[in-house]
Design an enzyme around this catalytic site. Structure first.
Site, mmCIF file in Angstrom:
data_model
loop_
_atom_site.group_PDB
_atom_site.id
_atom_site.type_symbol
_atom_site.label_atom_id
_atom_site.label_comp_id
_atom_site.label_asym_id
_atom_site.label_seq_id
_atom_site.Cartn_x
_atom_site.Cartn_y
_atom_site.Cartn_z
ATOM 1 N N HIS A 406 0.873 -1.049 0.091
ATOM 2 C CA HIS A 406 0.051 0.031 -0.178
ATOM 3 C C HIS A 406 0.819 1.384 0.060
ATOM 4 O O HIS A 406 2.085 1.416 0.388
ATOM 5 C CB HIS A 406 -1.005 -0.124 1.265
ATOM 6 C CG HIS A 406 -0.124 0.028 2.581
ATOM 7 N ND1 HIS A 406 -0.017 1.375 3.146
ATOM 8 C CD2 HIS A 406 0.221 -0.897 3.331
ATOM 9 C CE1 HIS A 406 0.759 0.894 4.393
ATOM 10 N NE2 HIS A 406 0.687 -0.357 4.222
ATOM 11 N N CYS A 425 2.580 -5.230 7.055
ATOM 12 C CA CYS A 425 2.226 -5.003 5.515
ATOM 13 C C CYS A 425 3.182 -4.156 5.000
ATOM 14 O O CYS A 425 4.015 -3.385 5.709
ATOM 15 C CB CYS A 425 0.691 -4.218 5.608
ATOM 16 S SG CYS A 425 -0.794 -5.409 5.585
#
Length: 515
Positions: A406, A425
C-alpha cells in the site's frame, strides 16, 4: 556431543559439528537411501575412494557439517576395505543429496522457499557418482550448483576464520551514543577492536587509543553502509546491537544462503513482484529483466512481515482501513486516550457490536481511562482520505495473513537505509509506478488514474492479469562478484541454520558395518 566440543571442532571443518537433519519427502528419501556404491574398486581406483573421503571431510566449506555423514576413517581402508568402500559411498550419497536437493527440503515457516526436485534429477547425479573414475569431482560439481557458490564459499571461509580467531568481544552498553571525537577509555577501544576483526584498512591504521578518531569513524561508516544502516559514523543502540552480534551469526547467514539456493525453483518468464524483506526492496521482474525497483518499509521485528507466495489480483483506490485488533489496542488506544477529537478529525471511526449489529460510537463520549487494552471492546475504521494510513492505493493479494502492499502518507522513512517499521504490511516508496505496471493494457492512463484519486471514493479494480508475488527473506546477495550481507533482522537465518543442524545422523557406522 557437548556444545564446547562442537565449537572446538567447528573450525577444523569450518563449521560447528552437530547432528544430522532429516527433512525429506518420501520420494526424495527413497532416492537418497537407494544403494549407490559400485561392486568394488578396480585396480588403481582405491586412491580415488580415499580422495572422495578426503573431499567429504571438506564439506564445511559448503556450509555442511562433515560429521553428519559418518565418513569412515582412512584406517578402515586397511582393516576392512569392503566396509570402508561402502561407508564412503553411503556418506557421499547422503552428502550429495544435500548438495543437490538442499539440506532442508522443506524449511519450517518459510513460505518463500520452493524446491524443484524433478529439475534437480538426483538419480542422474547418483549414477554419475557411481560411475565416475574420480567421484570427488562429482561432489565438486554438485557443490558448484548454487548461484554464486564460489563467492559465498569464499565469504563463508572468511567469516569462519574470524570465528576461529576468537571472534570479537561485545562493546559494553552505555547511555551515550559513540560519536566521532569522543574519548572513552572502555567503549572506544572495544569498538576499534570489534571493527578491526573485519576491516583490514582499520587494522592497518594507527591505534587511536581512547579517542574516537578519523580512521575509526571511516571504519564505522564503512561498516554501517555495508549493513544497510545510515552511514553517519554515530554508534547508537541500533548500530551497537548489530555490532555485538557474535561472529557466528555471519557464518549462519552464509550457510543458510548457500542452502537456500540449492534446488531453488527457477522463476518463469511471467511478470512477477519480488519483495526482499531484509533488503527493504521491491522489484518487478519479467524473466531475468528488472522492470522496476523501489524502496519499501516492512514489518518491525515484533510484527514481522511473513514470507509467502501469493498473487496480486486487485487494486483499490482511496481505501478505507479496517484497523487490526493489535494495532487498535497497542497503537491507537493511547492516541484516543490523549485526543479523541483529534482522532475523529483524522477520519477514525469507532464501532461497537450489539446483537450482531455494528453501531457507531462517538469517541468523545467514551471514558477512555476505563478502556483496557486486553479487553478492547471496539472496532476501528479509518475513512479514505489524504491522512489514511494506507494512502491513496492498496494492492490486494489474498492470503491467510491479510498482508498487502500500500501507499502511505508518511514518506519520511523511505530515506532511511533500515526500514523495518510497519505492522507487517508493505509500504511502497513508488506506489504509482507499481500501479502503472499492474494496470498496463487495461485502459488506465494517467488522466483516468487522477480522476479515480480525485473522486475520493473507494473503487476496487480487478486486474486483467494477476501477478505472482513472493515475499522472500534473503539477507545475502551476490552483486558484482562480491557477497553483500544485510542484517538478519528477524533471525530467520539463525533459525534456518539451527534447523540444518537438528536431528540424527542418517548413516551410522558401527563395528565396521554401514547401516
Amino acid at each position: 556431543m557437548r556444545r564446547r566440543d562442537a565449537l572446538a571442532g567447528l573450525m577444523a571443518g569450518l563449521l560447528p559439528s552437530i547432528g544430522r537433519a532429516e527433512f525429506l519427502p518420501p520420494s526424495a528419501e527413497a532416492a537418497e537411501t537407494a544403494p549407490v556404491q559400485p561392486a568394488g574398486p578396480g585396480p588403481g581406483s582405491w586412491d580415488a575412494v580415499f580422495r572422495l573421503a578426503a573431499r567429504l571431510r571438506r564439506l564445511g566449506q559448503e556450509g555442511l557439517d562433515p560429521a553428519s555423514y559418518a565418513i569412515p576413517p582412512d584406517g578402515l581402508g586397511a582393516s576392512d576395505p569392503a566396509a570402508f568402500h561402502a561407508g564412503v559411498y553411503h556418506a557421499a550419497n547422503a552428502a550429495m543429496g544435500d548438495l543437490v536437493l538442499a539440506r532442508l527440503r522443506q524449511p519450517s515457516g518459510r513460505g518463500d522457499v520452493l524446491r524443484d526436485p524433478a529439475a534437480a534429477d538426483f538419480p542422474r547425479w547418483q549414477a554419475e557418482l557411481v560411475g565416475a573414475a574420480e567421484p570427488a569431482r562429482v561432489i565438486d560439481r554438485a557443490a558448484d550448483l548454487p548461484e554464486g557458490a564460489a563467492v559465498l564459499r569464499a565469504e563463508l571461509a572468511r567469516a569462519a576464520g574470524i570465528v576461529a580467531a576468537g571472534g570479537w568481544q561485545p562493546i559494553a552498553p552505555g547511555a551515550a551514543t559513540l560519536d566521532p571525537g569522543l574519548v572513552d577509555a572502555v567503549r572506544v577501544p572495544a569498538l576499534r577492536a570489534r571493527l578491526r576483526a573485519e576491516d583490514p584498512v582499520l587494522a592497518a591504521a594507527r591505534d587511536g587509543g581512547a579517542t574516537y578518531d578519523a580512521p575509526l569513524e571511516a571504519a564505522v561508516r564503512r561498516w554501517q553502509a555495508a549493513n544497510g544502516l545510515e552511514a553517519d559514523g554515530r554508534v547508537g543502540a541500533i548500530s551497537q546491537g548489530l555490532l555485538n552480534r557474535p561472529a557466528s551469526w555471519r557464518v549462519a547467514q552464509l550457510r543458510a544462503a548457500l542452502d537456500l539456493r540449492r534446488n531453488a525453483a527457477r522463476p518463469g518468464e511471467e511478470r512477477r513482484v519480488e519483495v526482499n524483506i531484509p533488503d527493504f526492496q521491491l522489484t518487478v521482474m519479467e524473466g531475468e529483466r528488472a522492470l522496476l525497483r523501489m524502496a519499501v518499509v516492512v514489518g518491525k521485528p515484533a510484527r514481522a512481515t511473513p514470507t509467502m507466495r501469493a498473487r496480486l489480483t486487485t487494486v483499490q483506490f482511496n481505501p478505507t482501513w479496517g484497523v487490526p485488533e493489535r494495532n487498535a489496542r497497542e497503537d491507537l488506544l493511547p492516541r484516543f486516550r490523549r485526543d479523541p477529537a483529534g482522532m475523529t478529525a483524522k477520519g477514525f471511526r469507532l464501532y461497537s457490536v450489539l446483537g450482531g449489529e455494528r453501531i457507531e460510537v462517538d469517541p468523545a463520549g467514551v471514558d477512555w481511562s476505563a478502556v483496557r487494552a486486553d479487553r478492547f471492546p471496539y472496532l476501528i475504521r479509518q475513512d479514505a482520505g489524504d491522512g489514511n494510513a494506507l494512502g491513496r492505493i492498496k494492492f490486494i493479494m489474498p492470503n491467510a495473513d491479510d498482508i498487502y502492499l500500500h501507499d502511505t502518507p508518511d514518506r519520511s522513512l523511505f530515506g532511511r537505509p533500515d526500514r523495518a517499521f510497519s505492522s507487517g504490511c508493505i509500504r511502497l516508496g513508488q506506489p504509482d509506478a507499481l500501479l502503472a505496471v499492474v494496470l498496463e493494457g487495461m485502459g488506465w492512463d494517467a488522466a483516468r488514474i487522477a480522476r479515480a484519486y480525485d473522486s475520493r471514493q473507494t473503487q476496487t479494480i480487478a486486474l486483467r492479469r494477476s501477478l505472482p508475488v513472493r515475499l522472500h527473506y534473503s539477507t545475502v546477495t551476490v552483486e558484482g562478484g562480491r557477497a553483500r550481507v544485510r542484517p538478519d533482522v528477524y533471525g530467520l537465518d539463525q533459525a534456518y541454520a539451527r534447523e540444518m543442524d537438528r536431528g540424527a545422523v542418517r548413516v551410522a557406522l558401527s563395528g565396521g558395518v554401514v547401516r
